[in-house]
Scaffold this motif. Structure first.
Motif, mmCIF file in Angstrom:
data_model
loop_
_atom_site.group_PDB
_atom_site.id
_atom_site.type_symbol
_atom_site.label_atom_id
_atom_site.label_comp_id
_atom_site.label_asym_id
_atom_site.label_seq_id
_atom_site.Cartn_x
_atom_site.Cartn_y
_atom_site.Cartn_z
ATOM 1 N N ILE A 82 0.862 -1.191 0.000
ATOM 2 C CA ILE A 82 0.000 0.000 0.000
ATOM 3 C C ILE A 82 0.894 1.236 0.000
ATOM 4 C CG2 ILE A 82 -0.233 -0.032 2.513
ATOM 5 C CD1 ILE A 82 -3.110 1.021 2.067
ATOM 6 N N PRO A 83 0.701 2.138 -0.965
ATOM 7 C CA PRO A 83 1.594 3.287 -1.045
ATOM 8 C C PRO A 83 1.375 4.314 0.074
ATOM 9 C CG PRO A 83 -0.074 3.407 -2.766
ATOM 10 C CD PRO A 83 -0.245 2.096 -2.074
ATOM 11 N N LEU A 84 0.145 4.391 0.594
ATOM 12 C CA LEU A 84 -0.170 5.427 1.573
ATOM 13 C C LEU A 84 -1.415 5.043 2.354
ATOM 14 C CD1 LEU A 84 0.268 8.451 2.569
ATOM 15 C CD2 LEU A 84 -1.346 9.082 0.786
ATOM 16 N N ALA A 85 -1.381 5.268 3.656
ATOM 17 C CA ALA A 85 -2.569 5.112 4.499
ATOM 18 C C ALA A 85 -2.450 6.101 5.646
ATOM 19 C CB ALA A 85 -2.700 3.692 5.020
ATOM 20 N N ILE A 86 -3.570 6.699 6.017
ATOM 21 C CA ILE A 86 -3.585 7.704 7.079
ATOM 22 C C ILE A 86 -4.620 7.302 8.125
ATOM 23 C CG2 ILE A 86 -3.956 10.140 7.655
ATOM 24 C CD1 ILE A 86 -3.318 10.774 4.692
ATOM 25 N N TRP A 87 -4.167 7.206 9.371
ATOM 26 C CA TRP A 87 -5.051 6.952 10.507
ATOM 27 C C TRP A 87 -5.163 8.232 11.311
ATOM 28 C CZ3 TRP A 87 -1.722 3.480 8.534
ATOM 29 C CH2 TRP A 87 -2.178 2.183 8.331
ATOM 30 N N MET A 88 -6.366 8.524 11.765
ATOM 31 C CA MET A 88 -6.584 9.658 12.661
ATOM 32 C C MET A 88 -7.329 9.124 13.873
ATOM 33 S SD MET A 88 -7.387 12.518 9.766
ATOM 34 C CE MET A 88 -8.102 11.346 8.612
ATOM 35 N N ASP A 89 -6.742 9.313 15.034
ATOM 36 C CA ASP A 89 -7.274 8.737 16.266
ATOM 37 C C ASP A 89 -7.576 7.251 16.082
ATOM 38 O OD1 ASP A 89 -6.914 10.989 17.774
ATOM 39 O OD2 ASP A 89 -9.008 11.626 17.725
ATOM 40 N N ASN A 90 -6.638 6.575 15.449
ATOM 41 C CA ASN A 90 -6.640 5.121 15.244
ATOM 42 C C ASN A 90 -7.732 4.634 14.288
ATOM 43 O OD1 ASN A 90 -5.031 2.882 15.795
ATOM 44 N ND2 ASN A 90 -6.488 2.097 17.287
ATOM 45 N N GLU A 91 -8.307 5.527 13.518
ATOM 46 C CA GLU A 91 -9.315 5.159 12.516
ATOM 47 C C GLU A 91 -8.799 5.535 11.132
ATOM 48 O OE1 GLU A 91 -12.192 3.574 13.181
ATOM 49 O OE2 GLU A 91 -11.783 3.614 15.323
ATOM 50 N N VAL A 92 -9.167 4.751 10.122
ATOM 51 C CA VAL A 92 -8.764 5.037 8.750
ATOM 52 C C VAL A 92 -9.993 5.356 7.884
ATOM 53 C CG1 VAL A 92 -8.758 2.673 7.846
ATOM 54 C CG2 VAL A 92 -7.134 4.318 6.955
ATOM 55 N N LYS A 93 -11.172 5.036 8.396
ATOM 56 C CA LYS A 93 -12.422 5.233 7.653
ATOM 57 C C LYS A 93 -13.276 6.283 8.353
ATOM 58 C CE LYS A 93 -16.374 2.543 5.998
ATOM 59 N NZ LYS A 93 -16.961 1.186 6.004
ATOM 60 N N PHE A 94 -13.797 7.234 7.563
ATOM 61 C CA PHE A 94 -14.593 8.332 8.110
ATOM 62 C C PHE A 94 -15.771 8.628 7.191
ATOM 63 C CE2 PHE A 94 -10.360 8.790 9.753
ATOM 64 C CZ PHE A 94 -10.571 9.128 11.073
ATOM 65 N N ARG A 95 -16.742 9.308 7.741
ATOM 66 C CA ARG A 95 -17.915 9.745 6.984
ATOM 67 C C ARG A 95 -17.689 11.205 6.584
ATOM 68 N NH1 ARG A 95 -21.637 6.988 4.350
ATOM 69 N NH2 ARG A 95 -23.607 8.058 4.277
ATOM 70 N N VAL A 96 -17.680 11.460 5.273
ATOM 71 C CA VAL A 96 -17.470 12.814 4.749
ATOM 72 C C VAL A 96 -18.526 13.074 3.684
ATOM 73 C CG1 VAL A 96 -15.876 14.378 3.573
ATOM 74 C CG2 VAL A 96 -14.976 12.629 5.119
ATOM 75 N N ASP A 97 -19.290 14.134 3.865
ATOM 76 C CA ASP A 97 -20.319 14.514 2.879
ATOM 77 C C ASP A 97 -21.190 13.316 2.472
ATOM 78 O OD1 ASP A 97 -19.351 17.132 2.923
ATOM 79 O OD2 ASP A 97 -18.002 16.785 1.229
ATOM 80 N N ASP A 98 -21.705 12.604 3.448
ATOM 81 C CA ASP A 98 -22.613 11.476 3.237
ATOM 82 C C ASP A 98 -22.001 10.298 2.477
ATOM 83 O OD1 ASP A 98 -24.723 12.691 4.632
ATOM 84 O OD2 ASP A 98 -25.276 13.852 2.846
ATOM 85 N N LYS A 99 -20.673 10.176 2.527
ATOM 86 C CA LYS A 99 -20.021 9.010 1.928
ATOM 87 C C LYS A 99 -18.923 8.525 2.865
ATOM 88 C CE LYS A 99 -16.659 11.718 -0.638
ATOM 89 N NZ LYS A 99 -16.012 12.057 -1.854
#
Length: 135
Positions: A82-99
């Motif tokens: 995987i070339p790049l992955a970003i975790w924020m507060d130990n999460e990588v998946k977020f809800r943005v603009d209903d997606k």
């Protein structure tokens, strides 16, 4: 005299300690990246977004090909390329603009198409806005 100084010191502590709690803890941001040419423009754009949150986020960078990066991948359970992955507060998946947005792969429109994720630096900024507002 000593009693007055002690009372003032205790008063100061009682006022200041709660204020440190109000400031909140910085958002933990962990970036796993490949330090290769095609990713450099994306990393520069990501660093530009991060620079807007000075003091509100704590960033850790992990080079995919370093010993530290390998330890980090093992900790996160990553076994694939995987070339790049970003975790924020130990999460990588977020809800943005209903997606749902997963911060993995190149941002949309950059790098090789088969390594592009379905996210943009604008999505990244929106999530950081939400997370830093909560802290």
């Amino acid at each position: 005299m000593n009693k007055r100084i002690l009372i003032c010191l205790v008063g100061l502590i009682l006022v200041c300690v709660p204020l440190t709690g109000i400031a909140g803890k910085a958002v933990s941001v962990e970036v796993l990246y490949m330090n290769h040419g095609p990713l450099q423009n994306s990393l520069e754009a990501i660093r530009s977004v991060f620079s807007k949150y000075d003091g509100k986020i704590a960033i850790s960078w992990y080079d995919f090909e370093s010993d530290e990066g390998e330890d980090f991948m093992a900790k996160k359970g990553i076994r694939q390329h995987i070339p790049l992955a970003i975790w924020m507060d130990n999460e990588v998946k977020f809800r943005v603009d209903d997606k749902d947005v997963v911060f993995a792969g190149f941002p949309t429109g950059s790098g090789p198409q088969f390594f592009q994720g379905k996210w943009t630096t604008t999505d990244l900024q929106k999530v950081l806005d939400q997370l830093t507002a909560e802290k």
